[in-house]
Structure formats: structure tokens, C-alpha cells
Design an enzyme around this catalytic site. Structure first.
Site, PDB file in Angstrom:
ATOM      1  N   ASP A  21       0.834  -1.208   0.000  1.00  0.00           N
ATOM      2  CA  ASP A  21       0.000   0.000   0.000  1.00  0.00           C
ATOM      3  C   ASP A  21       0.867   1.256   0.000  1.00  0.00           C
ATOM      4  O   ASP A  21       1.968   1.265   0.547  1.00  0.00           O
ATOM      5  CB  ASP A  21      -0.890  -0.027   1.243  1.00  0.00           C
ATOM      6  CG  ASP A  21      -2.065   0.930   1.141  1.00  0.00           C
ATOM      7  OD1 ASP A  21      -2.353   1.403   0.024  1.00  0.00           O
ATOM      8  OD2 ASP A  21      -2.700   1.191   2.173  1.00  0.00           O
ATOM      9  N   TRP A  26       2.921   7.878  -2.340  1.00  0.00           N
ATOM     10  CA  TRP A  26       4.357   8.055  -2.592  1.00  0.00           C
ATOM     11  C   TRP A  26       4.561   8.904  -3.843  1.00  0.00           C
ATOM     12  O   TRP A  26       5.410   9.798  -3.861  1.00  0.00           O
ATOM     13  CB  TRP A  26       5.010   6.688  -2.763  1.00  0.00           C
ATOM     14  CG  TRP A  26       6.495   6.718  -2.977  1.00  0.00           C
ATOM     15  CD1 TRP A  26       7.468   6.695  -2.023  1.00  0.00           C
ATOM     16  CD2 TRP A  26       7.185   6.786  -4.234  1.00  0.00           C
ATOM     17  NE1 TRP A  26       8.717   6.734  -2.594  1.00  0.00           N
ATOM     18  CE2 TRP A  26       8.576   6.795  -3.962  1.00  0.00           C
ATOM     19  CE3 TRP A  26       6.765   6.833  -5.559  1.00  0.00           C
ATOM     20  CZ2 TRP A  26       9.544   6.849  -4.960  1.00  0.00           C
ATOM     21  CZ3 TRP A  26       7.722   6.896  -6.562  1.00  0.00           C
ATOM     22  CH2 TRP A  26       9.089   6.899  -6.268  1.00  0.00           C
ATOM     23  N   SER A  66      -7.064  -6.097  -6.122  1.00  0.00           N
ATOM     24  CA  SER A  66      -8.290  -6.644  -5.543  1.00  0.00           C
ATOM     25  C   SER A  66      -9.461  -6.481  -6.505  1.00  0.00           C
ATOM     26  O   SER A  66      -9.397  -5.709  -7.471  1.00  0.00           O
ATOM     27  CB  SER A  66      -8.615  -5.916  -4.235  1.00  0.00           C
ATOM     28  OG  SER A  66      -9.068  -4.593  -4.500  1.00  0.00           O
ATOM     29  N   GLU A  68     -12.061  -4.985  -5.776  1.00  0.00           N
ATOM     30  CA  GLU A  68     -12.520  -3.604  -5.582  1.00  0.00           C
ATOM     31  C   GLU A  68     -11.722  -2.604  -6.411  1.00  0.00           C
ATOM     32  O   GLU A  68     -12.199  -1.508  -6.698  1.00  0.00           O
ATOM     33  CB  GLU A  68     -12.441  -3.225  -4.095  1.00  0.00           C
ATOM     34  CG  GLU A  68     -13.417  -3.963  -3.188  1.00  0.00           C
ATOM     35  CD  GLU A  68     -12.934  -5.319  -2.736  1.00  0.00           C
ATOM     36  OE1 GLU A  68     -13.699  -6.025  -2.061  1.00  0.00           O
ATOM     37  OE2 GLU A  68     -11.784  -5.688  -3.069  1.00  0.00           O
ATOM     38  N   ASN A  69     -10.499  -2.981  -6.783  1.00  0.00           N
ATOM     39  CA  ASN A  69      -9.652  -2.056  -7.552  1.00  0.00           C
ATOM     40  C   ASN A  69     -10.197  -1.753  -8.941  1.00  0.00           C
ATOM     41  O   ASN A  69      -9.797  -0.766  -9.573  1.00  0.00           O
ATOM     42  CB  ASN A  69      -8.229  -2.599  -7.677  1.00  0.00           C
ATOM     43  CG  ASN A  69      -7.447  -2.527  -6.382  1.00  0.00           C
ATOM     44  OD1 ASN A  69      -6.531  -3.312  -6.153  1.00  0.00           O
ATOM     45  ND2 ASN A  69      -7.794  -1.590  -5.506  1.00  0.00           N
ATOM     46  N   ARG A 195      -5.626  -2.081   8.427  1.00  0.00           N
ATOM     47  CA  ARG A 195      -6.779  -2.930   8.120  1.00  0.00           C
ATOM     48  C   ARG A 195      -6.328  -3.995   7.123  1.00  0.00           C
ATOM     49  O   ARG A 195      -5.280  -3.857   6.500  1.00  0.00           O
ATOM     50  CB  ARG A 195      -7.940  -2.103   7.549  1.00  0.00           C
ATOM     51  CG  ARG A 195      -7.564  -1.285   6.316  1.00  0.00           C
ATOM     52  CD  ARG A 195      -8.763  -0.474   5.820  1.00  0.00           C
ATOM     53  NE  ARG A 195      -8.399   0.289   4.635  1.00  0.00           N
ATOM     54  CZ  ARG A 195      -7.867   1.516   4.653  1.00  0.00           C
ATOM     55  NH1 ARG A 195      -7.632   2.102   5.817  1.00  0.00           N
ATOM     56  NH2 ARG A 195      -7.573   2.145   3.529  1.00  0.00           N
ATOM     57  N   GLU A 208       0.344 -12.950  12.688  1.00  0.00           N
ATOM     58  CA  GLU A 208       0.814 -11.762  13.400  1.00  0.00           C
ATOM     59  C   GLU A 208       0.801 -10.606  12.408  1.00  0.00           C
ATOM     60  O   GLU A 208       1.251 -10.770  11.276  1.00  0.00           O
ATOM     61  CB  GLU A 208       2.226 -11.984  13.953  1.00  0.00           C
ATOM     62  CG  GLU A 208       2.352 -13.146  14.926  1.00  0.00           C
ATOM     63  CD  GLU A 208       1.583 -12.926  16.209  1.00  0.00           C
ATOM     64  OE1 GLU A 208       1.448 -11.753  16.632  1.00  0.00           O
ATOM     65  OE2 GLU A 208       1.098 -13.917  16.785  1.00  0.00           O
TER      66      GLU A 208
END
Length: 248
Positions: A21, A26, A66, A68-69, A195, A208
Site C-alpha cells: 500500500d 508516494w 483486488s 474492488e480495484n 486494516r 501476526e
């Protein structure tokens, strides 16, 4: 001095998953358009893949695109697909040189024909590589993956191939895109967001999580080492108490 020397190579996460992400932010920081960020993110993919392979990590999954992209501006989606096509062609030699096998999770049938073709060819060409599996999540949705698995299981129940009582966690896992691949032990997300964004919702149940403010194009091997060192400093109890782990 590199952080690599502080890593215990006997306690590596077998599977690392990364949500890459921050490419757009950037690029904006550098006064460029979003595609400039995506293009520069390729270097981080190479750095991370080679870094994981050198350490001995067996599986690396990168959240590349994704479902959604698709809702992003058409110009950006088109540029991303073009970049993906070029990258697959350009990085094949690197995969072969590093003995890395390419795999894809997601509905690649809905990707542009040229991209799907190159992916399938790259997977075929690297099928015998054994050092590490590089898994790209493309046109991927964690929720859709689970729904797809449920439908496949329902069909088997309907046909009488399995009984409802035979539906177990292992059965669900074996009907996911990641069947045969161990669940990630470490999830890394760059850019400061905290998230999972519909990524590997079933598989990340006991992973983790490591969040870093670093934007993806700036993610280096040293940043990877930081995440792994942090992982190795955690106590993984899986529902047990610390005392139970000590007396095990």
C-alpha cells in the site's frame, strides 16, 4: 550494519503475506501521478521476493490487485494491467534465476486476455522451481473466495459426495484458492493503514500483523528484516496461556 544478522533463521515465518500500500501517496509526495508510484513499487517487489528467498521463507503472497480495484479510474486500471503485463515478462528471468515458483490466487479468468496468458505461461515456466513460492493475489477478494468455496462444498453435499457433518475447517481450507499452502504467519501492511482490506480473511485468523508507515516503493530488505524480527519477538499462544507454552 544490516538487521539481517539479528534474524533467527531457525524461527522464520514459513509464509509471509504483504498488502502493498501507498504507491499513490508516494507518487503524490514526489509530485508525480499514481502510475509513477505503481511503477516504482516493482523494485520493492523484487527486493522483498529476493530477500524472503535468501532468508529461507517458503511462501510469499503479495496483494497486487483486488476485485474492488476495478472501481478505480479506467485510465489507472488500464495502466496497471499494462504494467502488470510488462512486469511478468521482465521478471521471468529473475524468478528462474532465484528458483522461485510463481502462483496466482484470485479469478484470473476475468483479467485481460494478454495478462492471463502471460501469467499462465510464467506459472508453467517456473512450475519446477523449489526455493520459494511467490503468490500474487490478482482480482482477489477474501469474501468472494470464501463464497466460492461454500458453493463448491454445497454442490458436493447436494450430490451426496459429503455429508453436512463432514464439513470441517480443513475441508473449507482445501476448497480455497490457497489449498495446499500453509496459512500466513506474518502479515505486513505498508503506508500506515491498519486494516486487512478483504485480504485472506480465512487464512489470516492467527497471523501476526505488522504495520509500517513506509510507503510500498520505499519498502526495502531492511524493512522486511524489521518485520521478521518483530515477529520473532512475539509470543504466539494460539489460545493457550504463556504458562502452558513454557511447560509444553
Amino acid at each position: 550494519m544490516s538487521l539481517k544478522g539479528k534474524i533467527d533463521l531457525t524461527r522464520l515465518p514459513q509464509h509471509v503475506a504483504i498488502i502493498m500500500d501507498g504507491n499513490g501517496r508516494w507518487a503524490r509526495k514526489h509530485g508525480k501521478n499514481r502510475i509513477f508510484g505503481h511503477t516504482n513499487g516493482i523494485g520493492a517487489v523484487r527486493e522483498t521476493s529476493e530477500g524472503c528467498a535468501e532468508l529461507g521463507v517458503k511462501y510469499l503472497t503479495l496483494y497486487a490487485f483486488s476485485t474492488e480495484n476495478w472501481s478505480r479510474p479506467v485510465t489507472e486500471v488500464t495502466a496497471l494491467m499494462t504494467l502488470l503485463l510488462k512486469t511478468i515478462k521482465a521478471e521471468l528471468k529473475t524468478l528462474l534465476k532465484n528458483d522461485i515458483r510463481l502462483k496466482v490466487i484470485g479469478d484470473i479468468a476475468k483479467l485481460p486476455a494478454g495478462v492471463a496468458r502471460e501469467l499462465n505461461e510464467a506459472m508453467a515456466n517456473t512450475a519446477n522451481n523449489k526455493r520459494m513460492d511467490l503468490i500474487l493475489a490478482l482480482n482477489y477478494s477474501g469474501k468472494s473466495e470464501i463464497v466460492r468455496a461454500m458453493k463448491e462444498i454445497a454442490v458436493k453435499v447436494q450430490k451426496g459426495e459429503i455429508a453436512p457433518d463432514a464439513i470441517t475447517e480443513d475441508l473449507v481450507s482445501n476448497n480455497l484458492y490457497t489449498a495446499g499452502i500453509p496459512d500466513p504467519e506474518l502479515l505486513i501492511r505498508t503506508s500506515g493503514e491498519k486494516r486487512v482490506s478483504n485480504f485472506m480473511l480465512w487464512q489470516l485468523a492467527y497471523a501476526e500483523y505488522f504495520f509500517t508507515d513506509v510507503f510500498w516503493p520505499d519498502f526495502t530488505r531492511e524493512e522486511l528484516y524489521k518485520a521478521i524480527i518483530d515477529f520473532q519477538n512475539r509470543e504466539r499462544r494460539f489460545g493457550k496461556t504463556s504458562e502452558q507454552l513454557v511447560t509444553k
